[in-house]
Enzyme design. Sequence first.
Site, mmCIF file in Angstrom:
data_model
loop_
_atom_site.group_PDB
_atom_site.id
_atom_site.type_symbol
_atom_site.label_atom_id
_atom_site.label_comp_id
_atom_site.label_asym_id
_atom_site.label_seq_id
_atom_site.Cartn_x
_atom_site.Cartn_y
_atom_site.Cartn_z
ATOM 1 N N SER A 150 0.809 -1.220 0.000
ATOM 2 C CA SER A 150 0.000 0.000 0.000
ATOM 3 C C SER A 150 0.841 1.269 0.000
ATOM 4 C CB SER A 150 -0.894 0.009 1.249
ATOM 5 O OG SER A 150 -0.084 -0.084 2.425
ATOM 6 N N ASN A 165 3.098 4.147 -2.354
ATOM 7 C CA ASN A 165 2.701 5.078 -3.404
ATOM 8 C C ASN A 165 2.144 4.349 -4.619
ATOM 9 O OD1 ASN A 165 4.210 6.960 -5.880
ATOM 10 N ND2 ASN A 165 2.832 7.962 -4.441
ATOM 11 N N PHE A 200 0.879 -2.345 5.771
ATOM 12 C CA PHE A 200 1.769 -2.492 6.920
ATOM 13 C C PHE A 200 1.386 -1.415 7.922
ATOM 14 C CE2 PHE A 200 5.659 -1.386 9.240
ATOM 15 C CZ PHE A 200 5.978 -2.631 9.777
ATOM 16 N N PHE A 242 11.280 -7.259 0.958
ATOM 17 C CA PHE A 242 10.322 -7.844 1.894
ATOM 18 C C PHE A 242 9.488 -8.982 1.302
ATOM 19 C CE2 PHE A 242 10.472 -3.257 3.323
ATOM 20 C CZ PHE A 242 11.330 -3.497 4.380
ATOM 21 N N ALA A 302 3.937 6.862 -10.478
ATOM 22 C CA ALA A 302 2.726 6.582 -9.704
ATOM 23 C C ALA A 302 1.815 7.788 -9.540
ATOM 24 C CB ALA A 302 3.112 6.019 -8.335
ATOM 25 N N LYS A 305 16.104 -0.706 -15.649
ATOM 26 C CA LYS A 305 16.044 0.720 -16.017
ATOM 27 C C LYS A 305 16.338 1.609 -14.821
ATOM 28 C CE LYS A 305 11.686 1.133 -14.174
ATOM 29 N NZ LYS A 305 11.026 2.148 -13.350
ATOM 30 N N ARG A 313 11.878 8.673 -9.507
ATOM 31 C CA ARG A 313 12.510 8.987 -8.230
ATOM 32 C C ARG A 313 13.995 8.632 -8.204
ATOM 33 N NH1 ARG A 313 9.553 5.267 -3.804
ATOM 34 N NH2 ARG A 313 7.771 6.446 -4.591
ATOM 35 N N ASN A 314 14.401 7.570 -8.923
ATOM 36 C CA ASN A 314 15.819 7.214 -8.951
ATOM 37 C C ASN A 314 16.629 8.319 -9.613
ATOM 38 O OD1 ASN A 314 16.172 4.176 -8.020
ATOM 39 N ND2 ASN A 314 14.259 4.298 -9.185
ATOM 40 N N GLN A 357 14.736 1.700 -5.525
ATOM 41 C CA GLN A 357 14.959 0.353 -6.035
ATOM 42 C C GLN A 357 16.235 0.271 -6.866
ATOM 43 O OE1 GLN A 357 13.008 -2.349 -5.091
ATOM 44 N NE2 GLN A 357 12.231 -0.782 -3.713
#
Length: 411
Positions: A17, A19, A48, A104, A160, A263, A329-330, A358
């Site tokens: 749950s 973004n 979580f 996880f 997202a 990527k 974001r990366n 990631q």
Amino acid sequence: MASLSANKKHKVTVVGSGNWGSTIAKVVAENTASHPDLFEKEVQMWVFEEQVEGRNLTELINEKHENQKYLPGIPLPKHVIANPSIEDAVKGSTILVFNLPHQFIIAQCRQIKGHIEPYARGISCIKGVNVGDGKISLFSETIGRELGIYCGALSGANIANEVAQEKWCETTIAYDPPPVDSQAPTPAKTPPNGTPASSQLDLTKLDQHKDVSGLPSKVKLKPLPAEFHPIDHVTIKTLFHRPYFHARVVSDVAGVSLGGALKNIVALAAGWVDGLGWGDNAKAAIMRVGLLEMVDFGKRFFGKTIQTKTFTEESAGVADLITTCSGGRNHRCAKMSVVEGKSIAEIEERELNGQKLQGVSTAEEVNNFLKSQGLEKEFPLFTAVSQILKGEAKYEDIPKLIESETSDAFA
């Protein structure tokens, strides 16, 4: 083919749950409501549990119909039910959509094992690869192996927040229906000789689907009961396709999964180049070399099933690479780390609200795998990113580090 008795509806659970997980829950819940003939309306979303402003996050989501921590300002359908119990959230579901940080996933799969329907099917939205003992595998297969189910993959040029705001985009879903689902275990009709058609099938062979390496999978699948609508390309597209989120369904699980994972490594390098102020030409060079390494990686290690056209024709390939190297974001955090003179870890902690990049973990895992294979020099960009993250090289060294590739490796 489904028989006329296929009247049971599919229940859908989103496992995760954050973004992207909350965004996917919004998408699929809109479609479960729009297609009551195929799906139960309610969508369970495992959360979580954590405290937000002194209250449980699940309580806030179910009361406000908004994930105020990870997807603020975006209304969620009222039939998205936040559930802090992962075992309860997956109970009775035939379609499981996994959207967790990849570190996880094994622990969560082991937690729900024995609590899911044995014939459930999955879709992994997880970016990354699983490396261990000198071997590399995809998280779709990790999920399948841990739970004893078949699992496909979803990836694409999908930032997202833009998807959540219903800005038009495309995505790619890889789902190769296992042979065991091609025949209903209960026949719709008994032939004149009185012998049910399904009893003549060799189901021991039907359950031996192939994995992404092209070898018979060790997972023995349970067939989807005939009373359910088949989980095929049509059903998968119906679950995910929206006017603002166009879904293409293909069978190349390896290509879609690798595109989504690799990527992010390239995006880190693109962010560093942007942070240095080297301009669009330099970033284009990073993306070109990165795409070549992505394709080469797929051909070397998943060559029996991968379709290289996935990298050039699908959203999960070059389109996702372009988006991630421009606004993901990366890229953003890597650029900030150069401009501000701070480590990636510092930027990550400040910008991501507890979530992780990631690209950083994937770069490390891919490098460990390439090192075990003696192939670091064959993938200079992937290797350079790892070296920079470890402090073994500088951002400014990128052209020198990848020069051998641009001149020789793909001649």
